[in-house]
Design a protein around this motif. Sequence first.
Motif, PDB file in Angstrom:
ATOM      1  N   ILE A   1      -7.450   7.657  20.300  1.00 54.12           N
ATOM      2  CA  ILE A   1      -6.230   7.683  19.498  1.00 54.12           C
ATOM      3  C   ILE A   1      -5.118   8.370  20.301  1.00 54.12           C
ATOM      4  O   ILE A   1      -5.336   8.836  21.416  1.00 54.12           O
ATOM      5  N   ASP A   2      -3.910   8.438  19.705  1.00 54.95           N
ATOM      6  CA  ASP A   2      -2.773   9.201  20.246  1.00 54.95           C
ATOM      7  C   ASP A   2      -2.473   8.839  21.698  1.00 54.95           C
ATOM      8  O   ASP A   2      -2.582   9.671  22.607  1.00 54.95           O
ATOM      9  N   PHE A   3      -2.054   7.611  21.936  1.00 51.74           N
ATOM     10  CA  PHE A   3      -1.754   7.160  23.289  1.00 51.74           C
ATOM     11  C   PHE A   3      -0.319   7.539  23.660  1.00 51.74           C
ATOM     12  O   PHE A   3       0.613   7.283  22.898  1.00 51.74           O
ATOM     13  N   LYS A   4      -0.154   8.137  24.845  1.00 50.90           N
ATOM     14  CA  LYS A   4       1.175   8.539  25.319  1.00 50.90           C
ATOM     15  C   LYS A   4       1.346   8.076  26.762  1.00 50.90           C
ATOM     16  O   LYS A   4       0.428   8.191  27.571  1.00 50.90           O
ATOM     17  N   ILE A   5       2.529   7.551  27.070  1.00 48.53           N
ATOM     18  CA  ILE A   5       2.833   7.111  28.430  1.00 48.53           C
ATOM     19  C   ILE A   5       3.358   8.314  29.226  1.00 48.53           C
ATOM     20  O   ILE A   5       4.451   8.805  28.960  1.00 48.53           O
ATOM     21  N   LEU A   6       2.570   8.789  30.169  1.00 45.91           N
ATOM     22  CA  LEU A   6       3.003   9.878  31.038  1.00 45.91           C
ATOM     23  C   LEU A   6       3.754   9.341  32.254  1.00 45.91           C
ATOM     24  O   LEU A   6       4.696   9.959  32.733  1.00 45.91           O
ATOM     25  N   ARG A   7       3.311   8.202  32.773  1.00 46.89           N
ATOM     26  CA  ARG A   7       3.996   7.500  33.855  1.00 46.89           C
ATOM     27  C   ARG A   7       3.980   6.013  33.510  1.00 46.89           C
ATOM     28  O   ARG A   7       2.978   5.513  33.014  1.00 46.89           O
ATOM     29  N   GLY A   8       5.062   5.346  33.773  1.00 55.03           N
ATOM     30  CA  GLY A   8       5.103   3.938  33.427  1.00 55.03           C
ATOM     31  C   GLY A   8       6.010   3.154  34.337  1.00 55.03           C
ATOM     32  O   GLY A   8       6.843   3.705  35.050  1.00 55.03           O
ATOM     33  N   ILE A   9       5.849   1.824  34.313  1.00 51.39           N
ATOM     34  CA  ILE A   9       6.714   0.939  35.099  1.00 51.39           C
ATOM     35  C   ILE A   9       7.326  -0.159  34.225  1.00 51.39           C
ATOM     36  O   ILE A   9       8.136  -0.948  34.704  1.00 51.39           O
ATOM     37  N   GLY A  10       6.928  -0.189  32.951  1.00 56.75           N
ATOM     38  CA  GLY A  10       7.508  -1.165  32.038  1.00 56.75           C
ATOM     39  C   GLY A  10       7.018  -2.582  32.277  1.00 56.75           C
ATOM     40  O   GLY A  10       5.971  -2.803  32.875  1.00 56.75           O
ATOM     41  N   TYR A  11       7.784  -3.568  31.782  1.00 55.68           N
ATOM     42  CA  TYR A  11       7.501  -4.991  31.929  1.00 55.68           C
ATOM     43  C   TYR A  11       6.104  -5.346  31.412  1.00 55.68           C
ATOM     44  O   TYR A  11       5.446  -6.245  31.937  1.00 55.68           O
ATOM     45  N   GLY A  12       5.639  -4.636  30.396  1.00 61.02           N
ATOM     46  CA  GLY A  12       4.371  -4.944  29.762  1.00 61.02           C
ATOM     47  C   GLY A  12       3.164  -4.271  30.383  1.00 61.02           C
ATOM     48  O   GLY A  12       2.063  -4.331  29.816  1.00 61.02           O
ATOM     49  N   CYS A  13       3.314  -3.623  31.536  1.00 55.29           N
ATOM     50  CA  CYS A  13       2.180  -2.994  32.217  1.00 55.29           C
ATOM     51  C   CYS A  13       1.656  -1.791  31.434  1.00 55.29           C
ATOM     52  O   CYS A  13       0.439  -1.625  31.279  1.00 55.29           O
ATOM     53  N   ASP A  14       2.558  -0.960  30.940  1.00 49.75           N
ATOM     54  CA  ASP A  14       2.141   0.229  30.181  1.00 49.75           C
ATOM     55  C   ASP A  14       1.350  -0.187  28.941  1.00 49.75           C
ATOM     56  O   ASP A  14       0.292   0.370  28.641  1.00 49.75           O
ATOM     57  N   GLN A  15       1.871  -1.186  28.232  1.00 46.02           N
ATOM     58  CA  GLN A  15       1.221  -1.631  27.000  1.00 46.02           C
ATOM     59  C   GLN A  15      -0.107  -2.312  27.289  1.00 46.02           C
ATOM     60  O   GLN A  15      -1.036  -2.251  26.481  1.00 46.02           O
ATOM     61  N   GLU A  16      -0.216  -2.964  28.434  1.00 39.61           N
ATOM     62  CA  GLU A  16      -1.476  -3.622  28.806  1.00 39.61           C
ATOM     63  C   GLU A  16      -2.601  -2.593  28.911  1.00 39.61           C
ATOM     64  O   GLU A  16      -3.716  -2.821  28.435  1.00 39.61           O
ATOM     65  N   VAL A  17      -2.303  -1.448  29.517  1.00 43.56           N
ATOM     66  CA  VAL A  17      -3.319  -0.394  29.649  1.00 43.56           C
ATOM     67  C   VAL A  17      -3.664   0.184  28.275  1.00 43.56           C
ATOM     68  O   VAL A  17      -4.833   0.390  27.948  1.00 43.56           O
ATOM     69  N   ILE A  18      -2.636   0.429  27.450  1.00 36.51           N
ATOM     70  CA  ILE A  18      -2.868   0.986  26.118  1.00 36.51           C
ATOM     71  C   ILE A  18      -3.720   0.037  25.274  1.00 36.51           C
ATOM     72  O   ILE A  18      -4.638   0.466  24.565  1.00 36.51           O
ATOM     73  N   ASN A  19      -3.434  -1.255  25.360  1.00 36.03           N
ATOM     74  CA  ASN A  19      -4.203  -2.233  24.577  1.00 36.03           C
ATOM     75  C   ASN A  19      -5.685  -2.213  24.963  1.00 36.03           C
ATOM     76  O   ASN A  19      -6.567  -2.301  24.099  1.00 36.03           O
ATOM     77  N   LEU A  20      -5.972  -2.079  26.254  1.00 34.85           N
ATOM     78  CA  LEU A  20      -7.365  -2.024  26.693  1.00 34.85           C
ATOM     79  C   LEU A  20      -8.049  -0.751  26.220  1.00 34.85           C
ATOM     80  O   LEU A  20      -9.224  -0.756  25.850  1.00 34.85           O
ATOM     81  N   LEU A  21      -7.305   0.355  26.218  1.00 36.02           N
ATOM     82  CA  LEU A  21      -7.871   1.606  25.717  1.00 36.02           C
ATOM     83  C   LEU A  21      -8.205   1.491  24.230  1.00 36.02           C
ATOM     84  O   LEU A  21      -9.233   1.998  23.771  1.00 36.02           O
ATOM     85  N   LYS A  22      -7.345   0.812  23.494  1.00 32.50           N
ATOM     86  CA  LYS A  22      -7.600   0.631  22.070  1.00 32.50           C
ATOM     87  C   LYS A  22      -8.846  -0.217  21.821  1.00 32.50           C
ATOM     88  O   LYS A  22      -9.536  -0.038  20.816  1.00 32.50           O
ATOM     89  N   GLN A  23      -9.124  -1.130  22.740  1.00 30.54           N
ATOM     90  CA  GLN A  23     -10.277  -2.017  22.583  1.00 30.54           C
ATOM     91  C   GLN A  23     -11.551  -1.436  23.190  1.00 30.54           C
ATOM     92  O   GLN A  23     -12.604  -2.058  23.135  1.00 30.54           O
ATOM     93  N   SER A  24     -11.455  -0.256  23.762  1.00 33.15           N
ATOM     94  CA  SER A  24     -12.605   0.362  24.428  1.00 33.15           C
ATOM     95  C   SER A  24     -13.743   0.630  23.453  1.00 33.15           C
ATOM     96  O   SER A  24     -13.531   0.896  22.260  1.00 33.15           O
ATOM     97  N   ALA A  25     -14.963   0.560  23.986  1.00 35.80           N
ATOM     98  CA  ALA A  25     -16.117   0.959  23.177  1.00 35.80           C
ATOM     99  C   ALA A  25     -16.004   2.438  22.843  1.00 35.80           C
ATOM    100  O   ALA A  25     -15.326   3.196  23.550  1.00 35.80           O
ATOM    101  N   LYS A  26     -16.645   2.873  21.779  1.00 39.84           N
ATOM    102  CA  LYS A  26     -16.571   4.278  21.397  1.00 39.84           C
ATOM    103  C   LYS A  26     -17.241   5.161  22.449  1.00 39.84           C
ATOM    104  O   LYS A  26     -18.279   4.810  22.998  1.00 39.84           O
ATOM    105  N   TRP A  27     -16.574   6.286  22.720  1.00 37.80           N
ATOM    106  CA  TRP A  27     -17.083   7.239  23.685  1.00 37.80           C
ATOM    107  C   TRP A  27     -18.069   8.192  23.009  1.00 37.80           C
ATOM    108  O   TRP A  27     -18.104   8.301  21.781  1.00 37.80           O
ATOM    109  N   ARG A  28     -18.858   8.870  23.820  1.00 36.02           N
ATOM    110  CA  ARG A  28     -19.586  10.018  23.284  1.00 36.02           C
ATOM    111  C   ARG A  28     -18.602  11.173  23.261  1.00 36.02           C
ATOM    112  O   ARG A  28     -18.026  11.524  24.288  1.00 36.02           O
ATOM    113  N   PRO A  29     -18.337  11.772  22.103  1.00 31.74           N
ATOM    114  CA  PRO A  29     -17.301  12.808  22.023  1.00 31.74           C
ATOM    115  C   PRO A  29     -17.674  14.055  22.803  1.00 31.74           C
ATOM    116  O   PRO A  29     -18.835  14.244  23.197  1.00 31.74           O
ATOM    117  N   ALA A  30     -16.686  14.899  23.021  1.00 31.37           N
ATOM    118  CA  ALA A  30     -16.935  16.173  23.684  1.00 31.37           C
ATOM    119  C   ALA A  30     -17.826  17.052  22.793  1.00 31.37           C
ATOM    120  O   ALA A  30     -17.699  17.038  21.568  1.00 31.37           O
TER     121      ALA A  30
END
Length: 254
Positions: free
Chosen positions: A203-232
């Motif tokens: 959750i809580d996705f933030k762009i710390l560095r970006g280049i725009g033109y859909g690249c930032d959102q492409e990474v965020i979309n993949l993170l949203k689709q990621s399998a569930k992690w083992r939490p800390a």
Amino acid sequence: MIKTLFFCWIALLTAAFASAQEKASIIRRDTINLRGYIYNEEGKPIRNINLESTQLDPEYNQFKASAYTDTLGFFEIKGAIFNDTLRFRWGHATYYTPDFYNKDSRYVVIYLAPKVIDINSSNPVEVNHIRKYPKIIPSLNIKTFEGNVDYFEVHEPAVYPGGIIAFQNYLKNNLIYPETAIKNNAEGTVQIEFTVERDGSLIDFKILRGIGYGCDQEVINLLKQSAKWRPAIDYGRAYMMKGTVAVKFTLTDK
């Protein structure tokens, strides 16, 4: 007479224009317009702080390209280079302002920590007095601990199923270079911050560095689709943990 003066004035203007044209020059330089925000440790914007590039300005090629933050903490440096060391030339003396290295991103978020004034840590003030009472050294009654402790479950960070290599492979195998970015020759590094929830979801996705033109959102979309992690895990209890991931988008000539 008036006609003669008029032609003389025209001649002077023409000469001045020709001189200005002779001084102008064309140079080729691979630059970007670097945008971003500067916040304090509480996430509040810092205004009127000057950030300077190592690159010369694109208009006169004499002064360093730089920009001041506005009331929202926003700045834009026109003509910065892709891998640039940014320096804080003028700003708030209350903040610690080290050089900031930008790794080929077009958008950055910078957090500044408050500056701590070190008065005399290397040479502290001494206060002396004659001891009046004997110094007591406490004694400890050590017992042998025979219980079992699973140290693997103590202070364990969050992890993707299969580990970091598996997570990197997930990104490599599923990332798509956005068509808009390809058309605009957009390259650079995207860095996204995220939070791993107690149930392993991201959750809580933030762009710390970006280049725009859909690249930032492409990474965020993949993170949203990621399998569930083992939490800390901390002493057997799950807790939220922040993480970041960087993706470099590169266009090749072959």
